[in-house]
Design an enzyme around this catalytic site. Structure first.
Site, PDB file in Angstrom:
ATOM      1  N   GLY A  98     -44.508   9.865 -37.947  1.00  0.00           N
ATOM      2  CA  GLY A  98     -43.637  10.021 -38.667  1.00  0.00           C
ATOM      3  C   GLY A  98     -43.264   8.010 -38.421  1.00  0.00           C
ATOM      4  O   GLY A  98     -43.527   7.483 -37.600  1.00  0.00           O
ATOM      5  N   ALA A  99     -41.707   7.580 -39.268  1.00  0.00           N
ATOM      6  CA  ALA A  99     -41.443   6.560 -39.309  1.00  0.00           C
ATOM      7  C   ALA A  99     -39.518   6.921 -39.011  1.00  0.00           C
ATOM      8  O   ALA A  99     -38.343   7.317 -39.425  1.00  0.00           O
ATOM      9  CB  ALA A  99     -41.193   6.106 -41.167  1.00  0.00           C
TER      10      ALA A  99
ATOM     11  N   GLY B  87     -41.618  20.405 -33.685  1.00  0.00           N
ATOM     12  CA  GLY B  87     -41.214  19.453 -34.695  1.00  0.00           C
ATOM     13  C   GLY B  87     -39.686  20.008 -34.797  1.00  0.00           C
ATOM     14  O   GLY B  87     -39.189  20.107 -33.780  1.00  0.00           O
ATOM     15  N   SER B  88     -39.214  19.654 -36.027  1.00  0.00           N
ATOM     16  CA  SER B  88     -38.007  19.908 -36.148  1.00  0.00           C
ATOM     17  C   SER B  88     -37.669  21.016 -36.345  1.00  0.00           C
ATOM     18  O   SER B  88     -38.872  21.960 -37.460  1.00  0.00           O
ATOM     19  CB  SER B  88     -36.761  18.763 -37.370  1.00  0.00           C
ATOM     20  OG  SER B  88     -37.729  18.827 -38.437  1.00  0.00           O
TER      21      SER B  88
ATOM     22  N   GLU C  67     -39.743  13.196 -24.008  1.00  0.00           N
ATOM     23  CA  GLU C  67     -40.831  14.562 -23.637  1.00  0.00           C
ATOM     24  C   GLU C  67     -40.831  14.711 -25.272  1.00  0.00           C
ATOM     25  O   GLU C  67     -40.820  14.801 -26.487  1.00  0.00           O
ATOM     26  CB  GLU C  67     -39.585  15.709 -23.625  1.00  0.00           C
ATOM     27  CG  GLU C  67     -38.910  16.538 -24.139  1.00  0.00           C
ATOM     28  CD  GLU C  67     -38.027  17.462 -24.179  1.00  0.00           C
ATOM     29  OE1 GLU C  67     -38.776  18.444 -22.760  1.00  0.00           O
ATOM     30  OE2 GLU C  67     -36.914  17.660 -23.271  1.00  0.00           O
TER      31      GLU C  67
ATOM     32  N   LYS D   8     -40.028   6.236 -29.597  1.00  0.00           N
ATOM     33  CA  LYS D   8     -40.372   5.600 -30.776  1.00  0.00           C
ATOM     34  C   LYS D   8     -40.522   3.810 -30.096  1.00  0.00           C
ATOM     35  O   LYS D   8     -39.924   3.630 -29.488  1.00  0.00           O
ATOM     36  CB  LYS D   8     -38.514   5.859 -30.848  1.00  0.00           C
ATOM     37  CG  LYS D   8     -38.270   7.412 -31.656  1.00  0.00           C
ATOM     38  CD  LYS D   8     -36.820   7.749 -31.341  1.00  0.00           C
ATOM     39  CE  LYS D   8     -36.518   8.670 -31.835  1.00  0.00           C
ATOM     40  NZ  LYS D   8     -35.070   9.311 -31.944  1.00  0.00           N
TER      41      LYS D   8
ATOM     42  N   GLU E 262     -43.783  19.968 -29.663  1.00  0.00           N
ATOM     43  CA  GLU E 262     -45.325  20.435 -30.171  1.00  0.00           C
ATOM     44  C   GLU E 262     -44.299  21.069 -31.251  1.00  0.00           C
ATOM     45  O   GLU E 262     -45.259  20.506 -32.861  1.00  0.00           O
ATOM     46  CB  GLU E 262     -46.413  21.523 -29.402  1.00  0.00           C
ATOM     47  CG  GLU E 262     -46.159  21.411 -28.361  1.00  0.00           C
ATOM     48  CD  GLU E 262     -45.426  21.086 -26.678  1.00  0.00           C
ATOM     49  OE1 GLU E 262     -45.698  20.999 -25.991  1.00  0.00           O
ATOM     50  OE2 GLU E 262     -44.286  21.285 -27.697  1.00  0.00           O
TER      51      GLU E 262
ATOM     52  N   ASP F 227     -23.746  14.458 -35.580  1.00  0.00           N
ATOM     53  CA  ASP F 227     -24.565  14.792 -36.985  1.00  0.00           C
ATOM     54  C   ASP F 227     -25.141  15.930 -36.568  1.00  0.00           C
ATOM     55  O   ASP F 227     -26.857  16.017 -36.510  1.00  0.00           O
ATOM     56  CB  ASP F 227     -25.515  13.715 -36.953  1.00  0.00           C
ATOM     57  CG  ASP F 227     -26.230  13.768 -38.249  1.00  0.00           C
ATOM     58  OD1 ASP F 227     -26.401  14.878 -39.132  1.00  0.00           O
ATOM     59  OD2 ASP F 227     -27.051  13.212 -38.168  1.00  0.00           O
TER      60      ASP F 227
END
Length: 643
Positions: free
Chosen positions: A287-288, A364-365, A359, A312, A362, A405
């Protein structure tokens, strides 16, 4: 070497020439300064006839902005505003300049402690220093070399009462710089003699020790009295907590804001472990991020098992501010140690690219994970996920940290369905968040997840995080549905201010919907603390039967988004036929005139736009009246139709 294209419009003249202006933008300065006079332009900086120029004698590892302006014989008669193209570049690292200042901190019979100042022109990130020393009388025929990560070193194993010569040189990714001039130091003839600087250090150390002893005694007395009061007046969970070697007293903040450090890199090195880039293997880009790419990979530390990590990276050509903002997330994350907070493995700051290593999660979000597995989890599984998020937020609240957030997109899920709070870099202004919107007081915040007082007055507290948790709770129970659907941010602000609250998701347990409403109390002091939220969820997990009672229309708040002009109220109805008969008596009856109900398939496919013309608004994700009624019909099997 700069190269540019010819102007699209030459103004009808052929006497076009180009001027190149060089500016250097230093950290923290709003106005850039002109480049040094010794910067060379080949063939020249002004009056260029061709569209290229070579710029030499620039400083290494420095940001420069070049402005290229096309001019002709009448340019001086044009308005004062210049028209130019600009490009900003960062020069590469180079070998650093020599170390010029070295001072003696302490001497003894067999050792010398030294420190020095960083080179005047580091020309990049200093990786380490090479310290070379030898006895003066041996004239460099036999010497010793040490390497130091910082600007200090202690030379041991020396001879008493002997003079030593020493040189230091710094290293960046581009290599070693020139060695410093030779500095001379002598060891002490007596093992008990110390330098004047050392005597001051000893005096300070003794004074500090006395102060610490006195403070410890005072603290012991205070704690003893407080514990006596606590045992008699407070329940067990309100007593003092000793954990991870820290004493935590009520009201004392243990989180340290890295932005309060004069040198932000100091905070990074204090709270984050520096990793060797050779220990990290990047497998693929997943991802970005705001500052660069996000990758998955592997971390293999000496004498440890290889683990999967998320990486990152900071994109090339970054500014000092971008680097500082990028690493501030690591400075924050490195202070936390909790099973429901994303774990920082370390950072890479002494080589490029700059990296933050965490860490690997697996699944994701959380929002994407729930959308992918719609309606595939039991109520207990969902409550377990929510309990993990609340536990992580309780820990952050106890630490004195406000997230600002909290949203399902910022919760990560691992292979065991453990949810962990992440994305701590966004406690700053959310300039690039697509969910953010400008507020009247400037800046950007994620409107749909943010408490009213935070939107209006920028009052961010753990109570505003509790409001956001209520939205996350709604996201989880609706399997990743977008809060407030397609409403605009301004409509959301207005509706919430007037008292509108999201309705319960389909088949949502009444206890969980009540918890949402509690989190959405307008008065922030009335919202539950995260400690209370965890306790509520624990009780639900111990009593799964309580999850079978679903929220119905009586728990649904008044929908303030509907038109209030009509004073007619639709009662609860038992069948879809009754519902349609009742609808025909309302101002929108034209939309249903002549419609007979036998099943949903017999209804005309009336669009939301058609209904708007007769004063009806469909609130929610349904765009078609038929699909809306189908949803209502399936809901009505367990009770009255929620109109």
């Amino acid at each position: 070497i700069l190269d540019w294209s010819w102007p699209e419009d030459t103004g009808g003249r052929k006497d076009v020439s180009f001027t190149v202006l060089c500016k250097r933008c230093r950290q923290g300065q709003r106005v850039c300064e002109a480049c040094r006079s010794n910067v060379r332009f080949l063939p020249r900086a002004a009056g260029l006839q061709n569209t290229t120029v070579t710029v030499g004698d620039l400083l290494a590892h420095t940001n420069y902005t070049f402005e290229i302006e096309a001019q002709n014989g009448v340019s001086q008669l044009a308005p004062t505003m210049r028209q130019y193209a600009a490009v900003t570049i960062t020069t590469n690292q180079a070998a650093p300049s020599p170390v010029t200042v070295i001072r003696k901190d302490r001497t003894s019979r067999n050792s010398i402690s030294l420190s020095w100042l960083e080179p005047e022109r580091p020309n990049g990130i200093i990786l380490d220093y090479e310290v070379k020393y030898y006895q003066k009388q041996e004239q460099e025929t036999s010497y010793t070399i040490l390497r130091s990560k910082g600007c200090n070193v202690t030379l041991g194993g020396l001879k008493a009462d002997t003079a030593y010569l020493l040189q230091i040189r710094a290293r960046t990714a581009a290599g070693y710089g020139a060695s410093s001039r030779s500095f001379e130091f002598e060891t002490s003839p007596d093992s008990f003699s110390i330098s004047s600087e050392s005597s001051q250090v000893v005096l300070i150390a003794i004074s500090s020790s006395v102060a610490i002893i006195l403070l410890t005694v005072l603290l012991y007395v205070v704690i003893g009295r407080f514990c006596g009061y606590s045992k008699s007046k407070q329940p067990d969970e309100k007593r003092l907590h000793f954990g991870n070697g820290h004493l935590r007293l009520p009201g004392i903040r243990t989180y340290v804001d890295p932005h309060t450090y004069e040198d932000p890199s100091q905070a990074v090195h204090e709270f984050a472990k520096e990793l060797d880039a050779s220990c990290i293997a990047i497998d693929k880009v997943v991802g970005a991020g705001e500052f660069g790419e996000v990758c998955s990979g592997r971390l293999r530390l000496p004498n440890k098992k290889e683990i999967c990590v998320a990486i990152k990276t900071l994109k090339a050509g970054y500014t000092d501010k971008q680097r500082r903002d990028f690493l501030s997330e690591a400075s924050i994350m490195g202070q936390f140690d909790h099973p429901n907070i994303i774990r920082l493995e370390g950072v890479v700051t002494r080589s490029k690219p700059v990296m933050i290593v965490t860490e690997y999660m697996e699944n994701g979000s959380l929002d994407s994970f729930l959308k992918k597995h719609d309606a595939q989890f039991t109520g207990i599984q969902l409550v377990g996920m929510l309990r993990g998020i609340a536990s992580g937020m309780r820990y952050l609240s106890d630490m004195g940290y406000v997230h600002r957030d909290l949203a399902a997109r910022n919760i990560l899920v691992n292979s065991n369905l453990v949810c962990k709070v992440s994305d701590f870099g966004l406690s700053r202004v959310l300039e690039d968040d697509p969910e953010a919107a400008y507020t009247t007081r400037g800046g950007k915040i994620p409107i749909r997840w943010t408490a009213p007082e935070a939107i209006s007055y920028r009052k961010f507290t753990s109570a505003s995080d509790a409001w956001s948790y209520g939205i996350v709770l709604w996201e989880v129970m609706s399997y990743g549905e977008r809060p407030y659907w397609e409403m605009s941010n301004q409509d959301v602000i207005k509706a919430v201010d007037e008292g509108y609250r999201l309705p319960p998701p389909m088949d949502c347990p009444a206890a969980l919907y009540q918890l949402m409403l509690d989190c959405w109390q307008k008065e922030r002091n009335n919202r539950p603390k995260f400690e209370q939220i965890v306790s509520i969820l624990d009780k639900l997990i111990r009593n799964p039967g309580s999850l079978k009672i679903t929220a119905n229309t009586s728990s649904r708040p008044a929908n303030l988004l509907l038109d209030r002009s009509s004073s007619e109220v639709v009662p609860s109805l038992d069948t879809m036929g009754d519902w349609l008969d009742s609808v025909r008596t309302l101002p929108c009856k034209e939309a249903f005139s002549g419609v007979s109900y036998s099943s949903c398939d017999t209804l005309p496919k009336t669009s939301a736009e058609d209904l708007k013309k007769v004063g009806v608004t469909i609130v929610g994700p349904q765009k078609n009246i038929v699909s809306s009624i189908k949803a209502l019909e399936s809901h009505s099997k367990n009770g009255p139709v929620p109109v």
